[in-house]
Design a protein around this motif. Structure first.
Motif, PDB file in Angstrom:
ATOM      1  N   SER A 261      -6.405   5.600  -5.033  1.00 32.10           N
ATOM      2  CA  SER A 261      -7.139   4.469  -5.591  1.00 32.10           C
ATOM      3  C   SER A 261      -6.385   3.918  -6.792  1.00 32.10           C
ATOM      4  CB  SER A 261      -8.560   4.869  -6.007  1.00 32.10           C
ATOM      5  OG  SER A 261      -8.524   5.805  -7.064  1.00 32.10           O
ATOM      6  N   LEU A 279      -9.466  -0.444  -5.844  1.00 32.99           N
ATOM      7  CA  LEU A 279      -9.269  -0.314  -4.400  1.00 32.99           C
ATOM      8  C   LEU A 279      -9.157   1.157  -4.039  1.00 32.99           C
ATOM      9  CD1 LEU A 279      -8.623  -1.533  -1.574  1.00 32.99           C
ATOM     10  CD2 LEU A 279      -6.204  -1.491  -2.267  1.00 32.99           C
ATOM     11  N   VAL A 281      -8.510   3.821  -0.751  1.00 29.39           N
ATOM     12  CA  VAL A 281      -8.047   3.968   0.628  1.00 29.39           C
ATOM     13  C   VAL A 281      -7.914   5.457   0.922  1.00 29.39           C
ATOM     14  CG1 VAL A 281      -6.275   3.448   2.329  1.00 29.39           C
ATOM     15  CG2 VAL A 281      -6.772   1.798   0.508  1.00 29.39           C
ATOM     16  N   PHE A 295     -11.740   2.310   3.797  1.00 32.05           N
ATOM     17  CA  PHE A 295     -11.397   1.356   2.749  1.00 32.05           C
ATOM     18  C   PHE A 295     -12.633   1.101   1.881  1.00 32.05           C
ATOM     19  CE2 PHE A 295      -8.857   0.399   6.474  1.00 32.05           C
ATOM     20  CZ  PHE A 295      -7.566   0.352   5.974  1.00 32.05           C
TER      21      PHE A 295
END
Length: 360
Positions: A261, A279, A281, A295
């Motif tokens: 992240s 973000l 993932v 995600f």
């Protein structure tokens, strides 16, 4: 030029080298070398359902939370080491598909200012609702009803996490998982025309319990790389011995997961104390179905209000995107929080999760 590598860095890199071949491995039959699909190979699947509202809103991609909470026990116990304060408690509820209800509770305590690590407790209780029991009979219908029964599941765990530096932490979560899908009636003789169409308890000589319990282990590490706010992590969840259920053997839903992240606003002039856009993932390799990616995207304003969205690229054709929001606020030294998550499950309808938190 002399280079120096920290031990946590080497540990994490070595772990990645071990896990990477597992992600790349193809499942083939020994005689035909034809790739096969992994399906229905595990039991106690309730252990794989995402129970926390925030985590679900991010598509379950929360392995790399550096500053976690007691809810980290359900995902990556290592993240619990970075929780703020000395105490955190969370309670939540999940209204899942087909009227299955989950209730969760988690606690975390940091004694001695963190010198002894962080200790945690987790509880997951599952109510599957009521079912009508039947047993074979030699009548026109071919069966008689034995009354209602209510399958249940429970997982109670103890966790421990410790930060070995301001960048690296590790954790473990030991839980007892239990599932009971009811009792089976063992009779002295078949139900025949003399018993009619109703269940006769007088013919029952014994019952066989379909309950099973076992210990399972979760392990996790989390590492802040030092590049901007980039964090990487790895977990192994539901590691346990093979179980025997009546006459069949099964494994628990063992899962390997790697996550990362970063705050995307690190590359802008935005003030990170006011705005964050993180973000997440994660790559997951479960024992019983194909590898997939998760995600999640979370926008946070002044550490008070958060908007979240996530997607899990799975084999399910029904599960869609997840959306959610959260509000967190501190009054004096006491922190309060509430989170909500919505998931689209297609033909099964909408799934809702709510959770409340308190910490100090």
């Amino acid at each position: 030029m002399k280079r120096c590598f920290h031990a946590p860095t080497l540990t994490f890199v070595f772990a990645l080298l071990l896990v990477a071949p597992a992600f790349a491995q193809r499942i083939v039959t020994p005689d035909t070398e034809v790739e096969t699909k992994k399906r229905a190979q595990t039991g106690m699947k309730f252990l794989t359902v995402s129970v926390d509202a925030r985590a679900t809103a991010l598509g379950g991609a929360v392995m790399s939370d550096m500053a976690g909470s007691s809810t980290s026990l359900f995902y990556n116990p290592a993240s619990m080491a970075g929780m703020p304060g000395s105490f955190h408690a969370s309670a939540g509820m999940l209204s899942f598909i087909t009227d299955i209800n989950y209730n969760i509770l988690s606690l975390a305590y940091r004694p001695g200012g963190g010198n002894y690590g962080v200790f945690g407790l987790s509880v997951v209780n599952v109510d599957y609702g009521d079912f009508i029991g039947t047993i074979r009979a030699n009548n026109e219908a071919g069966f008689v009803e034995t009354g209602n029964y209510s399958p249940t599941a429970l997982a109670v765990g103890l966790g421990y996490a410790r930060a070995f530096s301001d960048r690296f932490a590790a954790g473990i979560h030991i839980k007892y998982a239990y599932q009971n899908i009811g009792d089976d009636f063992v009779t002295a003789q078949d139900f025949d025309s003399q018993t009619g169409s109703s269940f006769n308890p007088g013919l029952v000589t014994a019952t066989e319990s379909y309950a099973k319990g076992t210990l399972a282990f979760d392990f996790g590490v989390v590492y802040m790389t030092g590049f901007r706010s980039l964090v990487i992590a790895m977990t192994v969840r539901n590691f346990a011995q093979e179980q025997t259920y009546v006459r069949e053997r099964f494994e628990l839903p063992l899962t390997f997961q790697i996550g990362t992240s970063i705050n995307l606003l690190d590359f802008t002039a935005a003030n990170p104390d006011v705005h964050r856009l993180r973000l997440h993932v994660d790559a997951q390799r479960p024992r019983d179905f194909d590898e997939h990616i998760k995600f999640g995207l979370e926008y946070t304003f002044m550490d008070i209000f958060s908007l979240r969205g996530g997607f899990e690229q799975t084999i399910s054709e029904e599960e869609g995107i997840s959306l959610g929001a959260g509000v967190h606020h501190a009054i004096s030294n006491i922190r309060f929080g509430a989170d909500y998550a919505y998931t689209d499950w297609g033909l099964f309808g909408d799934v809702h999760r709510v959770g409340v938190q308190i910490g100090f």
